[in-house]
Scaffold this active site. Structure first.
Site, PDB file in Angstrom:
ATOM      1  NE  ARG A   1      -2.973   2.429   3.257  1.00  0.00           N
ATOM      2  CZ  ARG A   1      -3.642   2.615   4.398  1.00  0.00           C
ATOM      3  NH1 ARG A   1      -3.733   1.615   5.260  1.00  0.00           N
ATOM      4  NH2 ARG A   1      -4.224   3.763   4.666  1.00  0.00           N
TER       5      ARG A   1
ATOM      6  CG  HIS B   1      -7.741  -3.629   2.422  1.00  0.00           C
ATOM      7  ND1 HIS B   1      -6.731  -3.833   3.340  1.00  0.00           N
ATOM      8  CD2 HIS B   1      -8.259  -2.404   2.706  1.00  0.00           C
ATOM      9  CE1 HIS B   1      -6.649  -2.792   4.155  1.00  0.00           C
ATOM     10  NE2 HIS B   1      -7.558  -1.904   3.791  1.00  0.00           N
TER      11      HIS B   1
ATOM     12  CE1 TYR C   1       1.831   2.517  20.582  1.00  0.00           C
ATOM     13  CE2 TYR C   1       2.191   1.288  18.554  1.00  0.00           C
ATOM     14  CZ  TYR C   1       2.476   2.372  19.365  1.00  0.00           C
ATOM     15  OH  TYR C   1       3.395   3.298  18.957  1.00  0.00           O
TER      16      TYR C   1
ATOM     17  NE  ARG D   1     -10.477   4.825  16.760  1.00  0.00           N
ATOM     18  CZ  ARG D   1      -9.485   5.237  15.995  1.00  0.00           C
ATOM     19  NH1 ARG D   1      -8.739   4.344  15.362  1.00  0.00           N
ATOM     20  NH2 ARG D   1      -9.218   6.524  15.857  1.00  0.00           N
TER      21      ARG D   1
END
Length: 404
Positions: A135, A145, A314, A318
């Site tokens: 990408r 995708h 991480y 979300r």
């Protein structure tokens, strides 16, 4: 009393010096010196590869893989015609990994990334030709995708589209991807769709054509599905979020693409899952979002390319901020039952590969230490021999002088 304490202190110092001398003899190499320096640092106690994800110290494999399946070291020739192809599955952390590929690898000729531009120029040293199909380097050249079915049929023709067939080089295409825990990935996709994402530009090309609206109906009637509840997201039977990882890693032509009438559902699911597992196993590399440092380690060992900065784990995303009850958790797992099985398989293979590569690394380090000890012993023996010969020569010389 003071003399006695001085003697004890002197004895401790002598003991310490003796231990240092013994350690230097047993392991004289620079690797051991580095290990000794690291041992003195506070951060050295924790293994950076284990601290990130709390993986058990003794991983117990569930699947049987051959040494060929576990050993991943490809002879990637960046100066030649080889190409790394990144299969980017939605909401797997692929955007972060994709940026690592173009901005964080030590290269003779680094990718050129300009402010305000989405794509970077990743040319081979001395050539105006890319070594990376992704990408952030070539854009969505095979569709937004693009999946395994699309990429394997599209990439060769796109890369060499301007060359005559007889002039096209014989390339090695090294496919790579990132997977993620299916429940976390599903929740992340729902949140993304809820904010207005659609991926309507995806082509879903299979056997030379995109699916019809009858084969692939839409879950919504407007421009997007923004504001949809999790219940609505789960209730749509055509939702491509369901088992997305299996579908995007399998060869869809084996099941008639998006035509569900070609074979019974149970048979179709088995073919898709088996195909996804096989393709994943044969890929040059795959990583897992939940194991960032191990993903970095395996990529570096596979391609003999090093990243500049370490990957960061991480744990707050979300998806992790979404609180769901046990019933909803089970519903999502049921909707993604193929992805759940694929991820268990992938995680087992991934950790076995990591364990295997670390063992190889330790064996190589041990072999180097043994060679260093042999060299040291040979030097010491040579010095002793020289000393003995010198002493003998001196003695004979002295005898001759005495006789005069």
């Amino acid at each position: 009393m003071e003399d006695r304490s001085h003697k004890v202190l002197l004895a401790l110092v002598m003991l310490f010096l003796f231990a240092v001398i013994v350690l230097q003899y047993v392991c004289p190499g620079t690797e051991c010196q580095l290990l000794r320096l690291r041992a003195l640092s506070p951060a050295a106690a924790a293994d950076p590869y284990r601290a990130e994800d709390e993986t058990p110290a003794r991983f117990v494999p569930r699947f049987n893989f051959s040494a060929g399946d576990l050993l991943r070291r490809v002879d990637f020739n960046i100066k030649g015609d080889d190409l790394i192809v990144f299969l980017h599955i939605q909401k797997t952390g692929g955007t972060t990994f994709g940026r690592h590929l173009v901005r964080n690898i030590q290269l003779e000729q680094p990718c050129e990334c300009r402010a305000g531009q989405k794509k970077c120029t990743c040319h081979r040293p001395g050539k105006r030709e890319t070594w990376l199909f992704s990408r952030f380097s070539t854009g969505w050249s095979c569709g937004l995708h693009a999946d395994w079915t699309e990429l394997t049929n599209c990439v060769p023709s796109v890369v060499d589209s301007k060359k005559e067939v007889r002039l096209r080089p014989s390339r090695n295409f090294y496919y790579i991807t990132i997977l993620r825990d299916p429940v976390s990935r599903y929740l992340s996709e729902w949140r993304h769709v809820q904010r207005g994402a659609t991926w309507k530009a995806s082509l879903h090309v299979c056997d030379g054509r995109s699916p019809t609206t009858e084969e692939l109906p839409s879950c919504y009637t407007g421009d997007d599905w923004s504001g949809c509840s999790l219940q609505e997201f789960m209730d749509c039977p055509y939702n491509l979020a369901n088992n997305r990882q299996v579908r995007m890693l399998s060869d869809l032509s084996l099941v008639g693409c998006y035509n569900l009438s070609v074979m019974p559902e149970e048979q179709r699911n088995k073919v898709l899952l088996d195909s996804a597992k096989e393709n994943l196993k044969r890929m040059a590399f795959f990583g897992l979002t939940e194991f960032q440092r191990k993903t970095q380690y395996l990529f570096e060992k596979t391609f003999n390319m090093n990243f500049i900065s370490p990957f960061t784990q991480y744990n707050s995303t979300r998806a992790s901020s979404v609180e769901i009850d046990e019933q909803t958790q089970q519903r999502i797992e049921a909707l993604n039952f193929l992805d759940m099985e694929l991820y268990d398989y992938a995680k087992d293979l991934f950790l076995q590969r990591y364990q295997y590569m670390r063992q190889k690394e330790h064996q190589e380090a041990r072999r180097k230490r043994q060679e260093q000890r042999k060299i040291l012993r040979a030097k010491q023996a040579h010095l002793r021999e020289q000393g003995e010969n010198s002493s003998s020569t001196d003695y004979i010389g002295n005898v001759e002088r005495w006789r005069r």
